[in-house]
Each structure stands twice: as structure tokens, then as C-alpha cells.
Design a protein around this motif. Structure first.
Motif, short mmCIF file in Angstrom:
data_model
loop_
_atom_site.label_atom_id
_atom_site.label_comp_id
_atom_site.label_asym_id
_atom_site.label_seq_id
_atom_site.Cartn_x
_atom_site.Cartn_y
_atom_site.Cartn_z
N THR A 103 8.32 12.62 13.42
CA THR A 103 7.49 13.03 12.29
C THR A 103 6.08 12.46 12.45
O THR A 103 5.82 11.63 13.33
N THR A 104 5.18 12.92 11.56
CA THR A 104 3.82 12.38 11.50
C THR A 104 3.60 11.79 10.11
O THR A 104 3.90 12.43 9.10
N LEU A 105 3.09 10.57 10.08
CA LEU A 105 2.75 9.91 8.83
C LEU A 105 1.24 9.92 8.67
O LEU A 105 0.50 9.47 9.55
N TYR A 106 0.78 10.46 7.53
CA TYR A 106 -0.64 10.55 7.21
C TYR A 106 -0.94 9.51 6.13
O TYR A 106 -0.51 9.66 4.99
N VAL B 291 16.13 5.57 7.29
CA VAL B 291 15.54 6.43 8.31
C VAL B 291 14.55 7.37 7.62
O VAL B 291 14.87 7.99 6.61
N ILE B 292 13.36 7.46 8.17
CA ILE B 292 12.37 8.44 7.73
C ILE B 292 12.23 9.47 8.84
O ILE B 292 11.83 9.14 9.96
N GLU B 293 12.57 10.70 8.52
CA GLU B 293 12.50 11.80 9.49
C GLU B 293 12.22 13.07 8.70
O GLU B 293 12.89 13.36 7.72
N SER B 294 11.22 13.84 9.11
CA SER B 294 10.85 15.00 8.32
C SER B 294 10.16 16.04 9.19
O SER B 294 9.36 15.70 10.07
N THR B 295 10.48 17.32 8.93
CA THR B 295 9.77 18.40 9.60
C THR B 295 8.43 18.65 8.93
O THR B 295 7.54 19.27 9.51
N LYS B 296 8.27 18.18 7.70
CA LYS B 296 7.00 18.28 6.99
C LYS B 296 6.21 16.99 7.19
O LYS B 296 6.79 15.91 7.38
N PRO B 297 4.90 17.06 7.13
CA PRO B 297 4.12 15.82 7.20
C PRO B 297 4.39 14.94 6.00
O PRO B 297 4.69 15.42 4.91
N LEU B 298 4.27 13.64 6.21
CA LEU B 298 4.46 12.66 5.15
C LEU B 298 3.11 12.01 4.84
O LEU B 298 2.46 11.46 5.73
N ASP C 45 10.16 6.28 16.93
CA ASP C 45 10.40 7.11 18.11
C ASP C 45 9.82 8.50 17.86
O ASP C 45 10.14 9.14 16.85
N ASN C 46 8.96 8.92 18.75
CA ASN C 46 8.36 10.26 18.67
C ASN C 46 7.68 10.46 17.32
O ASN C 46 7.99 11.39 16.58
N CYS C 47 6.75 9.59 17.00
CA CYS C 47 6.03 9.73 15.73
C CYS C 47 4.55 9.42 15.92
O CYS C 47 4.14 8.76 16.88
N ILE C 48 3.77 9.93 14.99
CA ILE C 48 2.33 9.71 14.96
C ILE C 48 1.97 9.08 13.63
O ILE C 48 2.46 9.50 12.58
N VAL D 16 5.30 15.95 2.12
CA VAL D 16 6.07 15.04 1.28
C VAL D 16 5.18 13.83 1.01
O VAL D 16 4.66 13.20 1.94
N LYS D 17 4.99 13.49 -0.26
CA LYS D 17 4.11 12.39 -0.63
C LYS D 17 4.94 11.18 -1.06
O LYS D 17 5.84 11.29 -1.89
N LEU D 18 4.62 10.05 -0.46
CA LEU D 18 5.31 8.80 -0.77
C LEU D 18 4.30 7.82 -1.34
O LEU D 18 3.22 7.63 -0.78
N TYR D 19 4.69 7.17 -2.44
CA TYR D 19 3.79 6.25 -3.14
C TYR D 19 4.35 4.83 -3.05
O TYR D 19 5.35 4.51 -3.70
N SER D 20 3.73 4.01 -2.19
CA SER D 20 4.10 2.60 -2.02
C SER D 20 5.61 2.41 -1.89
O SER D 20 6.22 1.62 -2.63
N PRO D 21 6.25 3.09 -0.94
CA PRO D 21 7.71 2.94 -0.80
C PRO D 21 8.08 1.55 -0.31
O PRO D 21 7.41 0.97 0.55
N VAL D 22 9.15 1.02 -0.87
CA VAL D 22 9.69 -0.29 -0.47
C VAL D 22 11.06 -0.07 0.15
O VAL D 22 11.95 0.51 -0.48
#
Length: 470
Positions: A219-222, A193-200, A238-241, A181-187
Motif C-alpha cells: 500500500t501507499t501511505l500519504y 496489519v495495514i494493507e489496502s488497495t486504496k491509498p491511506l 513490505d512493498n509500501c511507499i 481511507v483516512k486515518l486520524y492519529s491511529p494507535v
């Protein structure tokens, strides 16, 4: 009397040497013969090098049967990879075609010997020839399509070399595509809440506005280069990278995930309050986490970090300025700046591992640096490990004698020269470079060559019972 007669041949040669009109034609004739012979030799050599065969027994040499790329996010271009194809035969070979077996269906892009296999033209070329004992360079990229799966999916294609004889050889191209999931400069303007089984994958900054509360969990944020998190409100994790978005390698042995400075990091601005990070990793950023100066509230924490790892940063791992903060069971390690930089405030450090083994020389910082540009009302460090490469990794810099500069260390292992200050240091293991177990010997793995680290304690460590992995 014996009379010596002149040598006629010598006289004739001497006369010719004095007669330029006779020697120049001779010289030019020999020159023409010489260049003629050189041309014949070069022609024969080139003719030999330019000989091509259509024998069905000819083969090319590839580095392996399968050429592997790294994992790539879907719809994101990979780095460019390359390999050589060698012709070790006694004659040159011409290709009827060099093509991708699946054309433009897999997302691979290939350039062979400077010729792009145009995906709009069948992904092939017929212009390749390789002379004997020569080679061509192949470049490979991929922009994989969506896989609609949560886990990485293997993508393969065949790069097929078809000889003039009709014989075919191929090398398998392999990569892994991972939907993200790709996020572009989210405000963030309201509680979210950000929670995802896919990488962000984050492009630009995540901005949490003042008054808003963002929770990131499971989740993991790249983060793309230059991206980070700016918090004016409140951040809970909580429980994120959190890490950079490069999934490939700088070198064959070195993933980009072990290279510092991949993204900006996390910044808590003056208006930010009540931030809690639990079981969270921040790694390979420029600054790990910076908490700006704010009014001190001794009754509540502005920042709590529990069971967190901040590792391999190009600046400070954690920088706390005039803040009431709690760090509990955390690993802060390998910063070009300081692993923990404290300027004033009220800071509680409990059973943490501050390990300064930043691998690159040139002025690495301390494991813990404390100063009082702002009043340091109280810093307490209990049950913690402070060690590293340098002989002294605990640094204090008192700027102003009239400004509070209060600290206590209790039941810690400290790599710093011992001092006789029982009110500030009690039950301390003073580590020195002469100790049989010291520095990196405390830990399971300190692999400087591959930048691979595990800060769990070795069974022989004298710090058993201390730090975040006691």
C-alpha cells in the motif's frame, strides 16, 4: 534726429501685469476653459471604454478549451487554481450569466472577477461585464465526492459564459478524484496489519505502542503535514511507499512529491526492537528514519533495511544512534542533512548507493557521516557507492580517542581524498572532481531543474557492479 516712440501694446500689457485686478479674471477664465476641455476628453474616452455590444459575433479568449486541476482525494479540498479570461473585442461585453453547467453536482467551486458562484444559488451570477481589452480572473477549487472506485476517476464540468446576445462559450473544468481511507492519529496497541488497495491518508501520527507489532504492506501511505510514524514496539514494512499527501504541484513543472519536508518521517524509539523494512520508499519527509539510542545486542539486528529508498529529506535521510543495524541494497539520497548519519553502534552497509545531490545550497550534509559520541564498535561498508556534488562526501568525526571508532570500507567507490590506510580501506575506487566520469555522471538522470532523479547506473559509469542498482 529720430525719436523712438513707446510701443502702446507693450505699455498696456505692462500696466495690466501691474494691475492684478485685471490679470486674475483672465487667468481664471483660461483655467475654466482648460478643465472643461479635459473633462470633455475624459468623458469621450470613458464613454468609448464603456461601450458594450450585444453582437452575436463576440468571443472571449480562454487559455485553453480545458482547464485541468490535479488529482485530489475524495472529500478533500484541492488547492486554488486560477486562469484569466480576456475580452480582445473592440467593445465591452455583458454576461446574462456565468454558471457551472452541473451546478453543485460535481464539487467544483468557482469565483469569477471576485464574485462567488454560490452553489446554494444555482452556481451562477449575472453581474459580470468585461470592458474591451480587459480581462477577469477566475479561481477554481474542488472537493470531489466519493467515487467508490479504487483508481482515480475523472471529474468534469463546464463553466458557461452566456452573453447578452444569448451566445454561449464555455471552458471545461477537469480534475481527478481518488477515494482514500483516512486515518486520524491511529494507535496500534496489539499486533496489526495495514494493507489496502486504496491509498491511506494519515492525519496525526501513527503510534505503535511498546509490545505491539505493526505490519504495513502492499500500500501507499500519504501523510498530512506534521504527521509521521512513532514506533515504540515493532514495525515491519513490505512493498509500501510513505510520502506526503499533496498530489498537486508547487509550480507547473514541480509536483509536491518532489519537495522535501512534506511530513515528519519515521522514528524508532528506545524501546523499539526487531524492525524490518523491505522494498519500502520513504520520501520527501523532514527526517527520513531516525533510530534512537538503545542497548546494543550484537546477536540480533534492531533495524534491517533491504531494498529501501529514502530520498529527498529536509534533515537526515537515515540517522542511526547506538544501534545494531543492517542496510542492504538501499538507496539513500538527497538529504539536506546526511544521507546516512551513524553515531556509534554496529552498522553493516552492503551494496548501497549513498548519493548526496540535494539540490538546494546552504550546507548540505555528507553522503555518510560517522562519529563516536556513542562507541562505534564496528562499521563495515561493502560494495557501495558514496558520491555527490561536494569534493568530499565521506565525513568522520572522532569525538573521543578513548571511545571505539572502528570502520572498514571494502570494494567501494568513495568520493573523498584518498588515504593510505589499507586496514580500513581496501580495493577502493577513489573518485575525484577531475575524473572524466564522476559525481552525477554515474547515473541515468540527475535533473536539477525539475528535481527528477534516477540513480540507476549509466552504462559508462566506473561503478558498474557496485551500489544497489549494480
Amino acid at each position: 534726429m529720430v525719436q523712438v516712440l513707446p510701443d502702446c501694446s507693450s505699455a498696456i500689457l505692462a500696466s495690466r501685469l501691474h494691475n492684478k485686478s485685471e490679470i486674475y479674471p483672465f487667468y481664471h477664465q483660461m483655467k475654466r476653459i482648460f478643465f472643461f476641455l479635459v473633462t470633455i476628453i475624459a468623458f469621450v474616452a470613458c464613454a468609448d471604454d464603456d461601450s458594450f455590444s450585444s453582437s452575436t459575433g463576440l468571443r472571449l479568449d480562454f487559455p485553453s478549451d480545458t482547464f485541468k486541476l490535479d488529482t485530489v482525494f475524495s472529500r478533500t479540498a484541492s488547492s486554488t487554481y486560477s486562469f484569466w479570461v480576456h475580452n480582445r473585442n473592440s467593445s465591452g461585453v455583458r454576461m446574462q450569466s456565468v454558471r457551472l453547467k452541473h451546478g453543485n453536482q460535481t464539487g467544483f467551486r468557482v469565483n469569477v472577477d471576485g464574485i462567488y458562484l454560490d452553489n446554494n444559488n444555482g452556481s451562477q451570477t449575472s453581474e459580470i461585464e468585461i470592458r474591451k481589452n480587459d480581462s477577469v480572473l477566475v479561481f477554481v477549487e474542488i472537493t470531489p465526492f466519493e467515487t467508490y472506485c479504487d483508481e482515480p476517476v475523472t471529474i468534469t464540468d463546464q463553466l458557461v459564459f452566456q452573453f447578452d446576445s444569448g451566445t454561449e462559450q464555455s471552458v471545461c473544468l477537469q480534475a481527478w478524484a481518488w477515494d482514500a481511507v483516512k486515518l486520524y492519529s491511529p494507535v496500534i496497541e496489539t499486533d496489526s496489519v495495514i494493507e489496502s488497495t486504496k491509498p491511506l491518508v494519515i492525519y496525526g501520527d501513527i503510534t505503535v505502542n511498546e509490545g505491539a507489532h505493526l505490519t504495513i504492506r502492499n500500500t501507499t501511505l500519504y501523510f498530512h503535514d506534521g504527521s509521521g510514524i512513532n514506533v515504540y514496539g515493532t514495525l515491519h514494512t513490505d512493498n509500501c511507499i510513505m510520502r506526503g499527501d499533496r498530489l498537486d504541484r508547487m509550480f507547473s513543472y514541480l509536483p509536491y512529491d518532489r519537495v522535501p519536508g512534506q511530513w515528519k518521517g519515521v522514528r524508532l524509539y528506545e524501546s523499539s526492537r526487531d524492525n524490518v523494512l523491505t522494498n519500502t520508499q520513504i520520501r520527501n519527509s523532514y527526517e527520513g528514519l531516525v533510530c534512537d539510542s538503545s542497548a546494543i545486542d550484537s546477536t540480533s539486528y534492531r533495524l534491517v533495511m533491504q531494498q529501501c529508498v529514502v530520498h529527498n529529506t529536509q534533515g537526515n535521510a537515515v540517522q542511526i544512534i547506538n544501534t545494531h543495524a543492517l542496510l542492504e541494497n538501499c538507496q539513500l539520497s538527497n538529504a539536506q542533512g546526511d544521507c546516512l548519519h551513524v553515531d556509534g553502534g554496529i552498522v553493516e552497509i552492503s551494496y548501497c548507493t549513498l548519493a548526496q545531490f540535494y539540490p538546494f545550497t546552504g550546507g548540505r550534509g555528507a553522503a555518510l557521516y560517522i562519529t563516536n559520541h556513542h562507541p562505534l564498535f564496528a562499521l563495515s561498508c561493502l560494495g557501495s557507492i558514496l558520491t555527490g556534488y561536494d569534493d568530499d562526501v565521506l565525513m568522520g568525526n572522532r569525538i573521543d580517542d578513548d571511545t571505539p571508532f572502528n570502520y572498514i570500507f571494502s570494494q567501494c567507490l568513495l568520493r573523498t581524498p584518498a588515504v593510505d590506510e589499507p586496514e580500513q580501506f581496501s580495493e577502493i575506487i577513489w573518485e575525484t572532481p577531475e575524473d572524466s566520469i564522476q559525481g552525477k555522471a554515474h547515473f541515468i538522470k540527475i535533473d536539477e531543474d525539475n528535481l527528477d532523479y534516477d540513480f540507476h547506473l549509466d552504462s559508462l559509469s566506473t561503478a558498474i557492479g557496485l551500489g544497489c542498482y549494480r
